[in-house]
Design a protein around this motif. Structure first.
Motif, PDB file in Angstrom:
ATOM      1  N   ILE A  10       0.798  -1.562  -0.068  1.00 51.64           N
ATOM      2  CA  ILE A  10       0.253   0.001  -0.168  1.00 51.64           C
ATOM      3  C   ILE A  10       1.382   1.233  -0.080  1.00 51.64           C
ATOM      4  CG2 ILE A  10      -1.532   1.381   1.597  1.00 51.64           C
ATOM      5  CD1 ILE A  10      -2.923  -1.279   1.793  1.00 51.64           C
ATOM      6  N   PRO A  11       1.752   1.577   0.965  1.00 50.02           N
ATOM      7  CA  PRO A  11       3.256   2.826   1.005  1.00 50.02           C
ATOM      8  C   PRO A  11       3.466   2.859   0.181  1.00 50.02           C
ATOM      9  CG  PRO A  11       3.957   1.314   2.691  1.00 50.02           C
ATOM     10  CD  PRO A  11       1.798   1.203   2.217  1.00 50.02           C
ATOM     11  N   LEU A  12       4.310   1.266  -0.488  1.00 44.79           N
ATOM     12  CA  LEU A  12       4.768   1.800  -1.652  1.00 44.79           C
ATOM     13  C   LEU A  12       3.792   2.173  -3.256  1.00 44.79           C
ATOM     14  CD1 LEU A  12       8.130  -0.145  -2.522  1.00 44.79           C
ATOM     15  CD2 LEU A  12       6.639   0.455  -4.768  1.00 44.79           C
ATOM     16  N   LEU A  13       2.590   1.733  -3.288  1.00 46.93           N
ATOM     17  CA  LEU A  13       2.028   2.245  -4.026  1.00 46.93           C
ATOM     18  C   LEU A  13       1.183   3.732  -4.406  1.00 46.93           C
ATOM     19  CD1 LEU A  13       0.398  -1.176  -5.037  1.00 46.93           C
ATOM     20  CD2 LEU A  13       1.738  -0.409  -6.535  1.00 46.93           C
ATOM     21  N   ALA A  14       1.168   3.473  -2.879  1.00 48.47           N
ATOM     22  CA  ALA A  14       0.316   5.346  -2.985  1.00 48.47           C
ATOM     23  C   ALA A  14       1.977   6.613  -2.868  1.00 48.47           C
ATOM     24  CB  ALA A  14      -0.330   5.240  -1.146  1.00 48.47           C
ATOM     25  N   ALA A  36       2.451   9.453 -10.364  1.00 43.78           N
ATOM     26  CA  ALA A  36       2.185   9.785 -11.655  1.00 43.78           C
ATOM     27  C   ALA A  36       1.472  10.582 -11.681  1.00 43.78           C
ATOM     28  CB  ALA A  36       1.755   7.929 -11.299  1.00 43.78           C
ATOM     29  N   ALA A  37       0.473  10.702 -10.880  1.00 49.05           N
ATOM     30  CA  ALA A  37      -0.756  12.196 -11.016  1.00 49.05           C
ATOM     31  C   ALA A  37       0.574  13.435 -11.123  1.00 49.05           C
ATOM     32  CB  ALA A  37      -1.354  12.732  -9.817  1.00 49.05           C
ATOM     33  N   LEU A  38       1.534  13.531 -10.330  1.00 46.59           N
ATOM     34  CA  LEU A  38       2.091  15.156 -10.803  1.00 46.59           C
ATOM     35  C   LEU A  38       3.217  15.137 -12.048  1.00 46.59           C
ATOM     36  CD1 LEU A  38       4.056  15.411  -6.729  1.00 46.59           C
ATOM     37  CD2 LEU A  38       2.144  16.511  -7.652  1.00 46.59           C
ATOM     38  N   LEU A  39       3.447  13.694 -11.660  1.00 50.42           N
ATOM     39  CA  LEU A  39       4.186  13.848 -13.912  1.00 50.42           C
ATOM     40  C   LEU A  39       2.961  14.367 -14.789  1.00 50.42           C
ATOM     41  CD1 LEU A  39       6.333  10.257 -13.390  1.00 50.42           C
ATOM     42  CD2 LEU A  39       6.966  12.974 -13.906  1.00 50.42           C
ATOM     43  N   VAL A  40       1.948  13.307 -14.821  1.00 50.24           N
ATOM     44  CA  VAL A  40       0.763  13.988 -15.528  1.00 50.24           C
ATOM     45  C   VAL A  40       0.459  15.676 -15.441  1.00 50.24           C
ATOM     46  CG1 VAL A  40      -1.492  13.982 -16.222  1.00 50.24           C
ATOM     47  CG2 VAL A  40       0.038  11.843 -16.027  1.00 50.24           C
ATOM     48  N   THR A  41       0.559  16.832 -14.572  1.00 50.21           N
ATOM     49  CA  THR A  41       0.530  17.315 -13.942  1.00 50.21           C
ATOM     50  C   THR A  41       1.466  18.547 -14.807  1.00 50.21           C
ATOM     51  OG1 THR A  41      -0.442  17.093 -11.921  1.00 50.21           O
ATOM     52  CG2 THR A  41       0.416  19.300 -11.670  1.00 50.21           C
ATOM     53  N   ALA A  43       9.435  10.189  -0.063  1.00 46.20           N
ATOM     54  CA  ALA A  43       9.551   9.530   1.409  1.00 46.20           C
ATOM     55  C   ALA A  43       8.462   7.666   1.153  1.00 46.20           C
ATOM     56  CB  ALA A  43       8.942  10.200   2.179  1.00 46.20           C
ATOM     57  N   LEU A  44       7.577   7.401   0.436  1.00 41.01           N
ATOM     58  CA  LEU A  44       6.777   6.716   0.423  1.00 41.01           C
ATOM     59  C   LEU A  44       7.860   6.058  -0.552  1.00 41.01           C
ATOM     60  CD1 LEU A  44       3.413   7.235   0.318  1.00 41.01           C
ATOM     61  CD2 LEU A  44       4.294   6.450   2.179  1.00 41.01           C
ATOM     62  N   ASN A  45       8.120   5.953  -1.077  1.00 41.91           N
ATOM     63  CA  ASN A  45       9.503   5.503  -2.466  1.00 41.91           C
ATOM     64  C   ASN A  45      10.808   5.189  -1.906  1.00 41.91           C
ATOM     65  OD1 ASN A  45      11.948   5.308  -4.517  1.00 41.91           O
ATOM     66  ND2 ASN A  45       9.883   5.199  -5.964  1.00 41.91           N
ATOM     67  N   LYS A  46      11.598   5.799  -1.143  1.00 43.18           N
ATOM     68  CA  LYS A  46      12.448   4.967  -0.702  1.00 43.18           C
ATOM     69  C   LYS A  46      12.108   3.955   0.686  1.00 43.18           C
ATOM     70  CE  LYS A  46      15.118   8.089  -3.506  1.00 43.18           C
ATOM     71  NZ  LYS A  46      14.347   8.580  -4.248  1.00 43.18           N
ATOM     72  N   THR A  47      11.477   4.784   1.309  1.00 43.74           N
ATOM     73  CA  THR A  47      11.597   3.597   2.889  1.00 43.74           C
ATOM     74  C   THR A  47      10.887   2.637   2.798  1.00 43.74           C
ATOM     75  OG1 THR A  47      11.059   6.335   3.886  1.00 43.74           O
ATOM     76  CG2 THR A  47      10.383   4.408   4.868  1.00 43.74           C
ATOM     77  N   SER A  48      10.421   2.402   1.951  1.00 44.75           N
ATOM     78  CA  SER A  48       9.266   1.179   1.177  1.00 44.75           C
ATOM     79  C   SER A  48      10.580   0.275   0.581  1.00 44.75           C
ATOM     80  CB  SER A  48       7.968   1.657   0.528  1.00 44.75           C
ATOM     81  OG  SER A  48       6.883   2.480   0.910  1.00 44.75           O
ATOM     82  N   VAL A  85       6.334   0.654 -15.277  1.00 44.37           N
ATOM     83  CA  VAL A  85       6.867  -0.089 -16.088  1.00 44.37           C
ATOM     84  C   VAL A  85       6.993  -0.750 -14.124  1.00 44.37           C
ATOM     85  CG1 VAL A  85       8.991  -1.991 -16.300  1.00 44.37           C
ATOM     86  CG2 VAL A  85       7.736  -0.242 -17.789  1.00 44.37           C
ATOM     87  N   ALA A  86       7.703  -0.162 -13.130  1.00 43.44           N
ATOM     88  CA  ALA A  86       8.142  -0.220 -11.971  1.00 43.44           C
ATOM     89  C   ALA A  86       7.029  -1.196 -11.259  1.00 43.44           C
ATOM     90  CB  ALA A  86       8.547   0.980 -11.782  1.00 43.44           C
ATOM     91  N   ALA A  87       5.544   0.503 -11.279  1.00 44.40           N
ATOM     92  CA  ALA A  87       4.999  -0.687 -10.370  1.00 44.40           C
ATOM     93  C   ALA A  87       4.501  -1.603 -11.187  1.00 44.40           C
ATOM     94  CB  ALA A  87       3.584   0.644 -10.426  1.00 44.40           C
TER      95      ALA A  87
END
Length: 576
Positions: free
Chosen positions: A398-402, A408-413, A442-447, A501-503
């Motif tokens: 959950i935290p990693l995919l969150a 993803a939303a920010l990259l599209v923005t 933070a969620l990426n690195k920590t997870s 691809v990573a997700a």
């Protein structure tokens, strides 16, 4: 009359309670582990903060053509800066060849100390800015990057495992120094990695101190620096095309630069001292020594990650095997499925420091706001690292995919948005984006670090696994360095594709684990000790791993049948 006095002197104290003293001993041990985690986190924060802060300040100063001409007219400072960045970004490509050997040779703690020392060397080279000081120290930084963060990740995971041992010291498998049940240490891995990254992300805040308190006093306002900039954000090409070649309205005095660099040097030396001094002892419970071992725990400094005999065993499997094992671990499908995630982790942190900060933030708000943007990112990432604690109660996906969903939303923005140059009204949106990006980081690195600690619990494998992770991350940073001249839309498209691809690869890995698909782990050879010296002349009396006195290598020495089935054959997730 002498015998009763002698009995009073050498006999057991009437008020002595062995169980209570044992509890006090292991409570001190647990406090020592927490001290080690906090000290390593502080050292990582200081080291990376000093490095980023100095590099940022020097690149801004060297960009100004007036500063270059007045101070360094004949040494081609721009060319030197290009080679410095090349040394920092290109050298880690070879890190997979030497990092495991370096960590095993020096030990986890002293590999950290060596790497932090190289960062301090980089700071000292800036006192005398010449080709022969800056470029070699930058290459040395490139050599040290992967060993530092691989040993740091390994160190935090080992501290979680030691904390588990000190909490459950009465359990039979702990007393016999055998492997803990699968997943037993996960709670402590989650908590300790969260503490580490909450501290580490503050390095982005520390890195802005030279700019905030020193360099901002010399910068031109945005109307001057951004006068020639026509396009920002998604419409931009390269790195802030049209940015004015003069950004300093007055040149800082050399004595002021020396003061700033001396403050950074002091912080780098503090990080070295935090890592180097105070080595923890790893041993069993000894009532007679309980009152003596408290001395080293008073120091707020890093202790060792392994017992001395464990360190000997780790490096006694043969240097050829140590060299090969990272490559052999890549046959494990769990690691292979995480490669895209490692790559994206490298992409996103460098993108926010360069691509977003310059082509969106500086382009709209001016160079004088760069420090505030990156401080917002650092504070956000530090605070949001605590969100990884939800792994204690929720599934680890959950935290990693969150974090992936937020990015993803920010990259599209960002792909759809081109801020107006010199338009300060856009500041709230820019700060919102950078704060949300910090949450995703933070969620990426920590997870990822927590996930690696959960999947690879064997202490003989963790340095190899963290080396692979940070090597792929370094390759991604090298790629970002290469693509600096691409249009912004191309950069954002590559990042969005990598994230997708990573997700997908991560979810597929979790699906395969849930289906108990077997994975392949390379066999860890038994230690081959040199048969000279007093330690191994008598097999029964030695403290060789697996003997009655130590038994640190529970896999091979105490359970050979299990070790054979585990190391040589593919195995499913439930059996590791």
């Amino acid at each position: 009359g002498g015998h009763p006095q002698l009995d009073d002197f050498v006999g057991a104290h009437p008020d002595y309670n062995e169980e209570e003293e044992e509890q006090k001993y292991f409570r001190r041990k647990r406090l020592g582990v927490v001290k080690n985690v906090l000290a390593a986190s502080l050292a990582g924060t200081l080291t990376y903060g000093v490095y980023l802060g100095l590099l940022q300040m020097q690149l801004i100063l060297h960009y100004d053509e007036t500063y270059r001409e007045v101070k360094y007219s004949n040494i081609q400072l721009e060319d030197i800066d290009r080679k410095v960045l090349m040394g920092i970004n290109v050298t880690p490509v070879a890190a997979l060849l030497y990092t495991p050997v370096l960590i095993r040779f020096f030990g986890t703690k002293w590999a950290m100390f060596l790497a932090v020392g190289i960062y301090a060397l980089f700071v000292s080279s800036n006192y005398w800015e010449r080709y022969y000081t800056l470029v070699p120290s930058a290459v040395a930084i490139g050599v040290a990057i992967v060993p530092l963060w691989a040993s740091m990740g390994n160190y935090i995971t080992r501290m979680a495992q030691k904390y588990y041992e000190y909490v459950n010291y009465k359990e039979e498998h702990v007393q016999e120094q055998q492997r803990a049940p699968r997943g037993a240490c996960n709670t402590y891995v989650i908590v300790f990695q969260t503490i580490f990254y909450a501290c580490f992300h503050l390095s982005f805040v520390c890195a802005q101190m030279p700019m905030l308190f020193f360099l901002n006093n010399y910068l031109y306002q945005l109307n001057h620096t951004l006068f020639g900039v026509k396009h920002c954000g998604t419409l931009s090409h390269g790195t802030l095309a049209g940015f004015n070649k003069t950004v300093l309205q007055s040149l800082p005095r050399s004595v002021n630069l020396i003061i700033v660099e001396s403050a950074l040097m002091a912080a780098a030396f503090l990080a070295m001292l935090v890592v180097s001094a105070g080595a923890g002892r790893g041993g069993g419970w000894d009532p007679g020594s309980a009152s003596c071992v408290a001395a080293w725990q008073v120091l707020v400094l890093c202790g060792s990650a392994y017992r001395p005999t464990e360190e000997i065993d780790l490096r006694s499997i043969g240097w050829g095997n140590i060299f090969q094992l990272p490559f052999k671990h890549m046959r494990d499908y769990r690691l292979r499925h995480l490669f895209p995630l490692f790559i994206y982790s490298g992409f996103e942190v460098l993108f926010v420091c360069t691509g977003f900060s310059l082509n969106y933030g500086v382009c709209a708000l001016g160079l004088e706001k760069l420090a505030y943007l990156l401080m917002a990112y650092g504070f956000s990432a530090s605070a949001c690292s605590s969100l990884a604690l939800c792994m204690l109660h929720l599934r680890r996906q959950i935290p990693l995919l969150a974090g992936a969903l937020v990015h993803a939303a920010l990259l599209v923005t960002l792909f759809c948005w081109a801020p107006e140059p010199r338009h300060l009204v856009q500041a709230p949106l820019l700060y919102t984006i950078v704060v949300l990006w910090g949450m995703g980081s933070a969620l990426n690195k920590t997870s990822i670090s927590i996930l690696l600690g959960m999947l690879y619990e064997d202490k003989e494998r963790q340095d190899f696994v963290f080396t692979i992770y940070h090597w792929w991350q370094a390759l991604a940073i090298f790629t970002v360095y290469l693509w600096s001249g691409l249009p912004m839309k191309a950069k954002l498209s590559i990042m969005l594709l990598t994230l997708a691809v990573a997700a997908g690869a991560y979810l597929w890995m979790e699906h395969k684990l849930a289906q108990h698909v077997v994975y392949r782990l390379p066999r860890i050879p038994r230690p081959r000790h040199k048969m000279h010296g007093y330690r191994y002349l008598e097999e029964d009396d030695s403290d060789e791993t697996g003997s009655e006195g130590d038994g640190g290598k529970d896999d091979d020495a105490e359970r050979p049948a299990e070790a054979t089935s585990r190391d040589e054959l593919p195995k499913d997730d439930g059996d590791q």
